[in-house]
Design a protein around this motif. Sequence first.
Motif, PDB file in Angstrom:
ATOM      1  N   LEU A 292       9.326   4.441  -6.690  1.00 45.41           N
ATOM      2  CA  LEU A 292      10.687   4.876  -6.376  1.00 45.41           C
ATOM      3  C   LEU A 292      11.135   4.370  -5.014  1.00 45.41           C
ATOM      4  N   SER A 293      10.220   4.358  -4.047  1.00 43.51           N
ATOM      5  CA  SER A 293      10.563   3.869  -2.708  1.00 43.51           C
ATOM      6  C   SER A 293      11.000   2.405  -2.757  1.00 43.51           C
ATOM      7  N   GLU A 294      10.290   1.605  -3.535  1.00 42.69           N
ATOM      8  CA  GLU A 294      10.613   0.186  -3.630  1.00 42.69           C
ATOM      9  C   GLU A 294      11.855  -0.043  -4.485  1.00 42.69           C
ATOM     10  N   GLU A 295      11.979   0.699  -5.580  1.00 43.80           N
ATOM     11  CA  GLU A 295      13.131   0.517  -6.468  1.00 43.80           C
ATOM     12  C   GLU A 295      14.443   0.797  -5.743  1.00 43.80           C
ATOM     13  N   PHE A 296      14.485   1.856  -4.942  1.00 44.58           N
ATOM     14  CA  PHE A 296      15.730   2.255  -4.284  1.00 44.58           C
ATOM     15  C   PHE A 296      15.793   1.823  -2.810  1.00 44.58           C
TER      16      PHE A 296
ATOM     17  N   ILE B 134       7.822  13.686  13.786  1.00 41.60           N
ATOM     18  CA  ILE B 134       8.133  12.291  13.480  1.00 41.60           C
ATOM     19  C   ILE B 134       8.526  11.499  14.737  1.00 41.60           C
ATOM     20  N   ARG B 135       9.185  12.153  15.686  1.00 48.84           N
ATOM     21  CA  ARG B 135       9.610  11.449  16.899  1.00 48.84           C
ATOM     22  C   ARG B 135       8.470  11.200  17.877  1.00 48.84           C
TER      23      ARG B 135
ATOM     24  N   ALA C 187      14.082   5.437   6.504  1.00 48.98           N
ATOM     25  CA  ALA C 187      14.027   6.715   7.210  1.00 48.98           C
ATOM     26  C   ALA C 187      15.430   7.161   7.604  1.00 48.98           C
ATOM     27  N   HIS C 188      16.268   6.215   8.017  1.00 48.65           N
ATOM     28  CA  HIS C 188      17.648   6.555   8.398  1.00 48.65           C
ATOM     29  C   HIS C 188      18.384   7.207   7.230  1.00 48.65           C
TER      30      HIS C 188
ATOM     31  N   LYS D 133      19.730  11.093   7.026  1.00 44.24           N
ATOM     32  CA  LYS D 133      21.157  11.264   6.775  1.00 44.24           C
ATOM     33  C   LYS D 133      21.371  12.171   5.562  1.00 44.24           C
ATOM     34  N   LEU D 134      20.575  11.955   4.513  1.00 46.51           N
ATOM     35  CA  LEU D 134      20.649  12.805   3.321  1.00 46.51           C
ATOM     36  C   LEU D 134      20.250  14.239   3.658  1.00 46.51           C
ATOM     37  N   SER D 135      19.183  14.397   4.414  1.00 49.33           N
ATOM     38  CA  SER D 135      18.724  15.733   4.807  1.00 49.33           C
ATOM     39  C   SER D 135      19.816  16.485   5.545  1.00 49.33           C
TER      40      SER D 135
END
Length: 213
Positions: free
Chosen positions: A184-188, A74-75, A192-193, A197-199
């Motif tokens: 789901l991406s749009e609803e919530f 990703i980087r 990426a940050h 952070k969740l991961s």
Amino acid sequence: MFEILEPFLKPNRDSFGRDPFGYSALAWHTWGMAQEYSGFSVDLDRMPSSDELKSPVLWLTHAHAMSEAGVHVIRNEPGMNQIPDLLKGVCDSQYCAVGLMLVGYSLEICLKAMLIMKLGVTEYSKQEKKHRHHRLDELSKFVPDLSEKDKAMLKVLTHFVSWAGRYPDPGAGYEKKVQEIFDLSEEFEMSAHELFKLSSRVMGHAKHVVEAL
């Protein structure tokens, strides 16, 4: 003892170059040598048993390896000299999908490592079929304080583990899975940050599982 084992315990990309498949499948034997160095007896002349392959150490180091691979992908932007200009955006989206797949796999492996620690190898083996899937939102149910948005992100990430990071098509009859990613991406409003952070928080829970043993 360490002087004898040291060459075998350190990373060795020359060995990978000579034998990529053998070197990449050597983790259990290297772990066995590390145990020998620590005073535990391990028979390295035979193939490991199913129980030995469920060592949480192997699962946690594999999760770390997968996480590092995902972050590296990703980087770094892919080389696209061979791709026509009109298709570079297509390929970049797919490249990022591969990165998300690796991140998702790292979470899956880490969550299963925690389950092995919580249940013990014997009980986990009895329940193994129950956990033999990629559904991160289900595997993470024991992780405390996950919000509805956290669970939704894990559900979306599951799509990249199960198909979107590997194929452009979820398969005939499953076209609605593509729409679910966008919905789901749009609803919530996932960023990426927030995902990384969740991961980090989910993988960090392994420390608490170890402390509770």
